[in-house]
Enzyme design. Structure first.
Site, PDB file in Angstrom:
ATOM      1  CG  HIS A  27      46.716  10.138  -0.179  1.00 35.96           C
ATOM      2  ND1 HIS A  27      46.805   9.581   1.077  1.00 35.96           N
ATOM      3  CD2 HIS A  27      47.361  11.323  -0.116  1.00 35.96           C
ATOM      4  CE1 HIS A  27      47.473  10.399   1.878  1.00 35.96           C
ATOM      5  NE2 HIS A  27      47.817  11.467   1.178  1.00 35.96           N
ATOM      6  CD  GLU A  57      55.222   1.747  -4.925  1.00 33.97           C
ATOM      7  OE1 GLU A  57      55.930   1.335  -5.873  1.00 33.97           O
ATOM      8  OE2 GLU A  57      55.458   2.805  -4.323  1.00 33.97           O
TER       9      GLU A  57
END
Ligand SMILES: Cc1ncc(C[n+]2csc(CCOP(=O)(O)OP(=O)(O)O)c2C)c(N)n1
Lengths: 281, 316
Positions: B109, B58
């Site tokens: 999410h 990430e």
């Protein structure tokens, strides 16, 4: 082959960058001379031999990009940009002062010619990859260069990014590592060893070159080999000395990572960094 | 009551990206091994040369997006909210926000309704840590229709953005695609004089339900969709506080640092009125079905309704 005269000229420029680094950090009474001095020859080779740019049009789309990932080496980059004509040299002495564009760590929004803001170590190679990927999408032939510190290579993101460069076979990217063997708390090998360093890069999918990072001819040759190489990204591990050019900094690199020279030390350092031609006169 | 129409915001995101990709060749998309879940896979299928799956990395994804943006691209980077905001916070701060890069971090999410995956995957703190970063715009759309508008607006707006979506299918709070979406401008979903309920994301629907339920007790609730957490719509908050003299804020986020905090900051300096916050108290979540978790952690229309009653009691 690069001519003797051109090599001389570049060596002189590197010395000039070192003089700026000393003067800037002394005036600022802070900053990072050690890791700026070790990078001076490489930065001189990039800005005055290798990079294609137009300092009067800093956002020229075809320009080569240089990302200084070790953002604390800001003084050497500012010195090169000023010498390249991006902004007047008189600004150099405003380094780190309130209201100055020359921030302590490089900031792309405040200084023309800076391609990416850094200062939090480990992020620059990812950004350089992004630029190299963009070149591919846009079918442009600019080359992207990124300089890392050896201590910086303890950051996990550097290796995430290395995988990205290799996965996409970014041969329009060249990484230069300023392998000066020191970080803040000590020697890199004592704090957390990064060896076998060349093998790591090789295993990550890079074409690995190494050179004496203070030998202009060797740096130039390595850079030319890097840009000629196709199919893989290249890393040049440049063997350097932290504080290079200033005896008392070379002898005591840990003290001069993030400490500026005093005015007396500045005088001494500038004497050591005087241009030979001037010396003869 | 009519059955509610349920659509996942992430599905709306995936579709909007494909539309944008057709219209604008400068759009690039990155993901971190969650492309199927975030729905960026839809873009990847149509425009493989402009899609980069960065693997489970990430931090690398965010700084790479910054490099692409620095070269003129509009970069959308997606993963789950916990990993996008949390794992890559420093990269967002320096590579994206400090540089004002045109990077849109669109995460799915968000919040406790991530459900069965448990605490490690439930982002209850992301709005707080994104909101604290200068130059950052933070948006939580209320439903799939609004999501499409937000994504289209994001592509036109220059600068860093954090957009938080959900995992599950959520009720549509808008009946049609009419109506403007403006960054930083809250939307009055229902007029009312007694109290204002400010909400974002899935809590807008629950606020509307609470308002409906309170009609029986002759309580007239105003409901405002504050989709933009930053910059917060200060004017609208003050106006509503002055007109209704009581405020409830509902969000699917920790009560620390999110929409409730943002509204409280405005009120305390401008117009103090009784206020109550609905959100996850200072604790981690756990595994469970989204609906069960919403009940256990107090994110229901009933809780909003009781909060309304409590602020009304404090209103003089
Ligand atoms: C993420 C991050 N952690 C810590 C620091 C503080 N810091 C600045 S320079 C440095 C050491 C870097 O060593 P190296 O990369 O070898 O740089 P050089 O010796 O070339 O100056 C550290 C830890 C930082 N700037 N960023």
């Amino acid at each position: 082959m690069i001519s003797k005269e051109k090599t001389r000229e570049l060596e002189k420029m590197a010395r000039q960058l070192r003089r700026h680094i000393i003067e800037m950090t002394c005036a600022a009474v802070s900053g990072h001379p050690g890791g700026a001095l070790s990078a001076a020859d490489m930065v001189a080779a990039l800005y005055f031999y290798k990079l294609r740019y137009n300092s009067q049009d800093p956002s020229w789309p075809e320009r080569d990009r240089f990302v200084m990932s070790k953002g604390h080496a800001a003084p050497v980059l500012y010195a090169a940009l000023a010498e390249a004509g991006y902004f007047p040299k008189k600004y150099l002495k405003t380094l780190r002062q309130l209201g100055s564009s020359l921030q302590g760590h490089v900031d792309m929004l405040s200084v023309p010619g800076i391609e990416m803001s850094t200062g939090s170590l480990g992020q620059g190679l990812s950004a350089a990859n992004g630029m190299a990927l963009a070149a591919r999408i846009d079918k442009k032939d600019y080359h992207v260069y990124c300089m890392l510190g050896d201590g910086e290579c303890q950051e996990g993101q550097v290796w995430e990014a290395a995988m990205t460069s290799a996965h996409h076979r970014l041969d329009n990217l060249t990484v230069m590592v300023d392998r000066n063997k020191y970080q803040i708390d000590g020697k890199v090998e004592d704090i957390k060893n990064i060896e076998p360093f060349a093998l790591k890069w090789k295993a990550f999918g890079f074409n690995v070159l190494s050179c004496d990072g203070h030998n202009m001819k060797a740096i130039i040759e390595a850079l030319d080999r890097a840009t000629d190489f196709k199919g893989k990204p290249t890393v040049i591990i440049c063997d350097t000395v932290k504080g290079k050019g200033v005896s008392f900094m070379e002898e005591n690199p840990l003290s001069y990572h993030g400490k500026a020279p005093t005015p007396e030390e500045e005088k001494k350092a500038l004497e050591q960094l005087c241009h030979i031609e001037e010396f003869k006169i | 009551m009519n059955e509610k129409k349920l659509v996942a915001t992430r599905d709306a995101y995936g579709k909007a990206l494909v539309l944008l990709g057709e219209q604008n060749p400068n759009i690039v998309v990155l993901d971190a091994d969650l492309a199927a879940s975030t729905r960026t896979s839809m873009f990847a299928k149509e425009f493989p040369e402009r899609f980069f799956d960065m693997g489970v990395a990430e931090q690398d994804m965010i700084s790479t997006a910054a490099g692409l943006a620095a070269s003129g691209k509009i970069a959308f980077a997606s993963t789950f909210a916990v990993f996008g905001a949390g794992r890559a916070w420093d990269q967002i701060r320096i590579s994206v926000a400090y540089t004002r890069q045109n990077v849109k971090i669109v995460v799915t999410h968000g919040g406790i309704t991530t459900g069965e995956d448990g605490a490690s995957h439930q982002a209850n703190e992301d709005l707080a840590i994104m909101r604290a970063i200068p130059n950052m715009t933070v948006i939580v759309p209320a439903d799939a229709i609004e999501t499409e508008k937000v994504i289209k607006t994001a592509a036109l707006f220059y600068g860093p953005m954090y957009i938080r979506l959900s995992r599950g299918k959520t009720p549509l709070v808008y009946e049609s695609k009419d109506g403007d979406f403006k960054i930083g401008k809250g939307i009055v979903m229902r007029k009312g004089r007694d109290v204002t309920i400010f909400a974002c994301g899935i809590m807008v629907d629950k606020a509307l339900d609470a308002a409906l339920a309170l009609e029986a007790s002759k309580i007239d609730c105003r409901v405002v969709n504050l989709h933009t957490i930053k910059p917060i719509d200060k004017e609208l908050i003050i106006e509503c506080a002055k007109e209704t003299s009581a405020v409830v804020v509902a969000e699917e986020h920790s009560i620390i640092g999110g929409l409730g905090s943002a509204v409280a900051e405005v009120l305390v300096e401008n117009c103090c009125v009784p206020m109550a916050r609905i959100g996850v108290s200072d604790m981690f979540g756990e595994s469970g079905k989204p609906e069960e978790l919403l009940v256990k952690y107090g994110l229901t229309s009933q809780k909003i309704a009781s909060a309304v009653l409590s602020v009304l009691k404090r209103k003089l």
